[in-house]
Design an enzyme around this catalytic site. Structure first.
Site, PDB file in Angstrom:
ATOM      1  N   LYS A   1       0.898  -1.202  -0.019  1.00 26.25           N
ATOM      2  CA  LYS A   1      -0.109   0.286  -0.090  1.00 26.25           C
ATOM      3  C   LYS A   1       0.999   1.214  -0.074  1.00 26.25           C
ATOM      4  O   LYS A   1       0.697   2.189   0.701  1.00 26.25           O
ATOM      5  CB  LYS A   1      -1.154  -0.026   1.144  1.00 26.25           C
ATOM      6  CG  LYS A   1      -2.313   1.055   1.357  1.00 26.25           C
ATOM      7  CD  LYS A   1      -3.070   0.836  -0.172  1.00 26.25           C
ATOM      8  CE  LYS A   1      -4.205   1.781   0.059  1.00 26.25           C
ATOM      9  NZ  LYS A   1      -5.133   1.762  -1.131  1.00 26.25           N
TER      10      LYS A   1
ATOM     11  N   ASP B   1      -6.639 -15.823   2.541  1.00 24.54           N
ATOM     12  CA  ASP B   1      -8.183 -16.355   3.094  1.00 24.54           C
ATOM     13  C   ASP B   1      -9.162 -16.142   1.825  1.00 24.54           C
ATOM     14  O   ASP B   1      -9.811 -17.015   1.579  1.00 24.54           O
ATOM     15  CB  ASP B   1      -8.601 -15.726   4.207  1.00 24.54           C
ATOM     16  CG  ASP B   1      -8.035 -16.163   5.405  1.00 24.54           C
ATOM     17  OD1 ASP B   1      -7.334 -17.263   5.415  1.00 24.54           O
ATOM     18  OD2 ASP B   1      -8.709 -15.957   6.654  1.00 24.54           O
TER      19      ASP B   1
END
Length: 356
Positions: free
Chosen positions: A189, A249
């Site tokens: 980021k 996930d």
């Protein structure tokens, strides 16, 4: 092959028991496997007052590999920091310096209908998410919570990475890409976070040693979207601890279920921690419905990475695929026309396939 077996909490003991069946099937065929059980997580806290007892720490230091189930449970959420089940797992990862977490997301052809994405998007899916595991906001200091003079509560965590921590996981990622399609995507980021600015700069520097690998960068929000829009564009993804936790996930669901995703956590040697990524799932614990295949596939990674036995890793993976091809399914991957079975029956089926 000295293997520490840490069942843990929730569905951990159930799925680890199926992994032990597989290890015993391999031992019966001549592999020199020794299994020693230890306590970690909530179970360890209840027995010893510590989620990572000294005896368990000594055991893992004396072992060649670790098989772990899961940690946690609603009943432990009010414990003080340092005593919670997850604190034991984090301490063990840090103590053993297991900084490279491999999370392969592979869609078995037999499970193409179990993925929530359209078949043309996920057919042939085979990617690896490489998550840095002992740094980032999970370990950064200072951290804590407090109450201001006016009674307002606040909390704080520190996202922190050093150049050396980034460089070592980057080298692992590039070496991994060299064994595959030679494509590496680094996720950060950097448009917001200084830690990500450093991450991107160091990854670019390490890339100079691997000119055969095509390197790309994505912001984490764009990467999350791309995993759903076109997941097969990815080969190896390398990212930090927090982003890797979340993205892996997401990738697990592409493969049909989080119950299908194994993991391997490695350091600079061959000692590794092998565990499913699905967590303790206390809502289904003790019901014989959890999917043990992620645990069994983690043992395949154990054979591949810690013991350098690619032949045994391939045998385990082939046994899993043969069981799926025969129609066996746990509840999370069941479809019309398949044979739904429980946790223990699925473990028995894979062990029997190995015996054949």
């Amino acid at each position: 092959m000295r293997i520490a077996v840490l069942p843990g909490d929730g569905i951990g003991p159930e799925v680890v028991a199926q992994g032990v069946k597989v290890l015993k099937a391999l031992a019966a065929q001549g592999l020199p496997i020794t299994l020693t059980e230890g306590a970690l997580g909530g179970a360890a806290y209840e027995a010893y007052g510590d989620p990572l007892p000294a005896a368990t720490l000594a055991l893992v230091h004396e072992s060649d590999a670790i098989l772990f189930g899961a940690e946690g449970g609603f009943q432990y959420e009010s414990l003080p920091r340092g005593k919670r089940p997850g604190d034991g797992l984090l301490r063990m990862r840090r103590e053993l310096n297991l900084y490279a977490n491999f999370r392969p997301a592979i869609l078995f052809p037999e499970l193409i209908g179990a993925s929530p994405l359209r078949p043309e998007l996920v057919s042939g899916l085979d990617l690896v998410i490489l998550r840095e595991l002992v740094g980032d906001i999970y370990f950064g200091e200072p951290r804590g919570s407090a109450v201001a003079a006016n009674g307002a509560r606040h909390a704080f965590n520190t996202m922190r990475y050093t150049e050396a921590e980034i460089a070592r996981i980057a080298h692992v990622a590039f070496r991994t890409a060299m064994t595959r399609r030679r494509e590496l995507c680094s996720v950060d980021k950097a448009n917001v976070l200084e830690t990500s600015e450093l991450w991107r700069a160091v990854v670019d520097e390490v890339a100079r040693d691997y000119k055969e690998v095509r390197l790309s960068h994505l912001y984490v929000d764009a990467a999350a979207m791309a995993l759903l829009r076109n997941p097969k564009q990815f080969d190896v993804i390398v990212t930090g601890n927090l982003f890797g936790d979340i993205l892996s996930d997401e990738a697990a669901m592409l493969a049909g279920s989080i119950g299908m995703l194994p993991s391997a956590s490695l350091g600079d040697g061959t000692l590794g921690l092998y565990e499913p990524v699905h967590g303790c799932a206390p809502d289904i614990a003790g019901r014989d419905i959890a999917n043990p295949l992620a645990t069994i596939l983690s043992i395949a990674l154990m054979m591949r990475y810690s013991f350098k036995r690619e032949d045994q890793a391939a045998r385990i993976e082939a046994a899993v695929r043969s069981v799926l091809a025969a129609g066996y399914r746990t509840a999370d991957i069941a479809e019309p026309g398949t044979r739904q079975v429980g946790t223990a029956a699925m473990g028995d089926a894979v062990a029997a396939a190995l015996a054949r």
